[in-house]
Scaffold this active site. Structure first.
Site, mmCIF file in Angstrom:
data_model
loop_
_atom_site.group_PDB
_atom_site.id
_atom_site.type_symbol
_atom_site.label_atom_id
_atom_site.label_comp_id
_atom_site.label_asym_id
_atom_site.label_seq_id
_atom_site.Cartn_x
_atom_site.Cartn_y
_atom_site.Cartn_z
ATOM 1 N N CYS A 141 0.707 -1.214 -0.259
ATOM 2 C CA CYS A 141 -0.184 0.046 0.001
ATOM 3 C C CYS A 141 0.758 1.046 0.094
ATOM 4 O O CYS A 141 0.232 2.500 -0.237
ATOM 5 C CB CYS A 141 -0.922 0.135 1.220
ATOM 6 N N HIS A 275 -3.799 6.727 2.444
ATOM 7 C CA HIS A 275 -3.961 5.453 1.873
ATOM 8 C C HIS A 275 -5.295 5.096 2.385
ATOM 9 O O HIS A 275 -5.621 5.568 3.548
ATOM 10 C CB HIS A 275 -2.928 4.344 2.322
ATOM 11 N N ASN A 306 -10.488 -0.897 -0.130
ATOM 12 C CA ASN A 306 -9.012 -0.788 -0.133
ATOM 13 C C ASN A 306 -8.235 -1.542 -1.345
ATOM 14 O O ASN A 306 -8.561 -2.667 -1.468
ATOM 15 C CB ASN A 306 -8.385 -1.295 1.165
HETATM 16 C C1 LIG Z 1 -9.636 -4.948 10.276
HETATM 17 C C2 LIG Z 1 -10.268 -3.925 11.236
HETATM 18 C C3 LIG Z 1 -11.223 -3.173 10.299
HETATM 19 C C4 LIG Z 1 -11.052 -4.602 12.221
HETATM 20 O O1 LIG Z 1 -11.433 -3.678 13.350
HETATM 21 P P1 LIG Z 1 -11.215 -3.425 14.718
HETATM 22 O O2 LIG Z 1 -11.964 -2.498 15.316
HETATM 23 O O3 LIG Z 1 -9.979 -3.390 14.896
HETATM 24 O O4 LIG Z 1 -11.914 -4.990 15.197
HETATM 25 P P2 LIG Z 1 -11.229 -5.791 16.450
HETATM 26 O O5 LIG Z 1 -10.246 -6.774 15.780
HETATM 27 O O6 LIG Z 1 -10.743 -5.082 17.403
HETATM 28 O O7 LIG Z 1 -12.489 -6.516 16.843
HETATM 29 C C5 LIG Z 1 -13.408 -5.985 17.500
HETATM 30 C C6 LIG Z 1 -14.721 -6.839 17.644
HETATM 31 O O8 LIG Z 1 -15.367 -7.126 16.400
HETATM 32 C C7 LIG Z 1 -15.286 -8.349 15.740
HETATM 33 N N1 LIG Z 1 -14.785 -8.655 14.490
HETATM 34 C C8 LIG Z 1 -13.675 -8.488 13.970
HETATM 35 N N2 LIG Z 1 -13.774 -8.537 12.659
HETATM 36 C C9 LIG Z 1 -15.114 -8.817 12.268
HETATM 37 C C10 LIG Z 1 -15.883 -8.878 11.090
HETATM 38 N N3 LIG Z 1 -15.123 -8.707 9.866
HETATM 39 N N4 LIG Z 1 -16.995 -8.638 11.143
HETATM 40 C C11 LIG Z 1 -17.543 -8.676 12.291
HETATM 41 N N5 LIG Z 1 -17.150 -8.657 13.552
HETATM 42 C C12 LIG Z 1 -15.866 -8.589 13.590
HETATM 43 C C13 LIG Z 1 -14.417 -9.130 16.880
HETATM 44 O O9 LIG Z 1 -14.618 -10.454 17.127
HETATM 45 C C14 LIG Z 1 -14.405 -8.126 18.146
HETATM 46 O O10 LIG Z 1 -15.517 -8.674 18.904
HETATM 47 P P3 LIG Z 1 -15.748 -8.837 20.453
HETATM 48 O O11 LIG Z 1 -15.667 -7.319 20.962
HETATM 49 O O12 LIG Z 1 -16.814 -9.358 20.887
HETATM 50 O O13 LIG Z 1 -14.422 -9.813 20.844
HETATM 51 C C15 LIG Z 1 -9.379 -2.832 11.744
HETATM 52 O O14 LIG Z 1 -8.363 -3.563 12.553
HETATM 53 C C16 LIG Z 1 -8.599 -2.266 10.587
HETATM 54 O O15 LIG Z 1 -8.907 -1.542 9.593
HETATM 55 N N6 LIG Z 1 -7.270 -2.498 10.564
HETATM 56 C C17 LIG Z 1 -6.142 -1.745 9.777
HETATM 57 C C18 LIG Z 1 -6.597 -2.270 8.296
HETATM 58 C C19 LIG Z 1 -5.292 -1.481 7.489
HETATM 59 O O16 LIG Z 1 -4.974 -0.352 7.694
HETATM 60 N N7 LIG Z 1 -4.589 -2.028 6.666
HETATM 61 C C20 LIG Z 1 -3.403 -1.500 6.048
HETATM 62 C C21 LIG Z 1 -2.913 -2.139 5.002
HETATM 63 S S1 LIG Z 1 -3.952 -2.877 4.026
#
Ligand SMILES: CC(C)(COP(=O)(O)OP(=O)(O)OC[C@H]1O[C@@H](n2cnc3c(N)ncnc32)[C@H](O)[C@@H]1OP(=O)(O)O)[C@@H](O)C(=O)NCCC(=O)NCCS
Length: 350
Positions: A141, A275, A306
């Site tokens: 990215c 990004h 993305n």
């Molecule tokens: C991937 C992403 C969207 C996940 O969101 P998040 O808020 O961090 O989610 P978490 O991993 O903290 O999980 C929070 C809750 O949602 C749930 N969850 C995780 N992924 C899920 C999904 N796809 N759908 C529904 N629920 C989900 C988890 O189980 C957790 O539940 P709980 O609170 O009951 O335990 C986020 O971390 C993200 O955008 N990360 C960065 C991505 C990025 O910048 N990439 C760059 C290069 S490509």
């Protein structure tokens, strides 16, 4: 011309007393700028509801946690190079140059169909940019920002007059529909920029780098050898929270450095084009950088998803289409992703 300073006993590999010819040097252009953008997105609009089943998610969760409402994905018969070609043709036409004037074709991609040969040399042939130097960049990215850094340096050093920089991805090819860490984030598209000589400074110095201590944070689930030994076909996955925290804390520092290096304040910006990874990361950046409301913030992620290396040029292209008055204004762009790697610079919008 000869080098009159070569002493007789210098370790030149020449016989004592002979004179070494002085190597000629190239001089490039003093300034560079982006001349034009081109864009191509996958033709299918894929709503959240089409993806939530296998990952036990919901439209509401994806909208709230990522900002994505729909993403663009390409059909089965379309490859990333096809999207790259469409984007490149538009950028070259808008730049008002002939393909033959392009000295280097740089494609940033992680979804070319083969490890070698490169997508760039295939693309150069398709668009008639021959015999331009052509190679792929593997910086995920951050690849587009890496490409702009290289294009700027090549033109300033005289290595090329015009450089085509492309981010092109068909990420739907490397998605596991049951993976809830990343699959719902990804889209398909290509964004292109033609970089050329300029009468004024149009690309500020790049701030870039890597942090290989987080090499495992985003990447493929298996190597080719592991696949051959029976592992499932490699797909992309990430440690979402690790990447999220790194982006919000570390990348804001990089964005600030890029502003300082350019000698501009947040209030000097016309646009901010980060990004397109997650709308919450984008909003947090804007808050921490203290961007005034006058700065237009790219939010292409909401309908494109993305698209990795393609996301910044796609978002820039859309901003200019929707707000042509931004032309000539300053934009801060920052890419970051698998590696982990990052690159940022301030540019003048074409
Ligand atoms: C991937 C992403 C969207 C996940 O969101 P998040 O808020 O961090 O989610 P978490 O991993 O903290 O999980 C929070 C809750 O949602 C749930 N969850 C995780 N992924 C899920 C999904 N796809 N759908 C529904 N629920 C989900 C988890 O189980 C957790 O539940 P709980 O609170 O009951 O335990 C986020 O971390 C993200 O955008 N990360 C960065 C991505 C990025 O910048 N990439 C760059 C290069 S490509």
């Amino acid at each position: 011309m000869t080098d009159p300073t070569t002493p007789a006993d210098a370790p030149t590999g020449l016989q004592a007393g002979t004179v070494r010819p002085l190597l000629q040097q190239r001089r490039g252009h003093e300034f560079t700028r982006i001349l034009a953008f081109g864009a191509a997105r996958g033709e299918h609009v894929v709503p959240n509801d089409d993806l939530v089943g296998p990952i036990d998610s919901s439209d509401e969760w994806i909208r709230q946690r990522t900002g994505i409402i729909t993403r663009k994905r390409a059909g089965k018969d379309v490859e990333a190079v096809d999207l790259a070609e469409a984007a490149a043709r538009e950028a070259i036409e808008k730049a008002g140059i002939e393909p033959s004037q392009i000295g280097v074709v740089l494609v940033s991609t992680v979804t070319h169909t083969v490890a070698t040969p490169s997508m760039a040399s295939l693309l150069a042939e398709r668009i008639g940019a021959t015999p331009a130097a052509a190679y792929d960049i593997s910086a995920a990215c951050a690849g587009y920002a890496y490409g702009i850094a290289q294009a700027d340096s090549f033109i300033k050093s005289g290595l090329a007059d015009h450089v085509l920089v492309i981010g092109a991805e068909k990420l739907s090819d490397v998605v596991d529909p049951t993976d809830r860490s990343i699959s719902f984030l990804l889209g398909d598209g290509a964004g292109a920029a033609v970089v050329g000589p300029s009468d004024f400074p149009g690309i500020a110095p790049t701030v870039w780098g890597s942090d290989g201590s987080k090499w495992d944070a985003i990447g493929m689930t298996a190597t080719y050898n592991e696949w051959e030994a029976g592992a499932p076909r490699p797909t992309m996955r990430q440690a979402g929270q690790t990447v999220f925290r790194w982006a919000v804390w570390e990348m804001v520092k990089v964005a600030r450095q890029a502003l300082e290096t350019a000698g501009v304040a947040p209030s000097d910006l016309a646009a901010f084009v980060p990004h397109q990874a997650n709308i919450r990361i984008i909003d947090e950046f804007a808050k921490q950088l203290g961007l005034p409301e006058t700065v237009m913030i790219a939010r292409d992620i909401t309908t494109t998803g993305n698209t990795s290396a393609a996301s910044i040029p796609l978002a820039s292209h859309r901003l200019l289409e929707e707000h042509p008055d931004l032309s000539g204004g300053l934009a801060l762009q920052i890419g970051f992703g698998a590696g982990l790697v990052f690159g940022a610079q301030v540019v003048v919008l074409p």
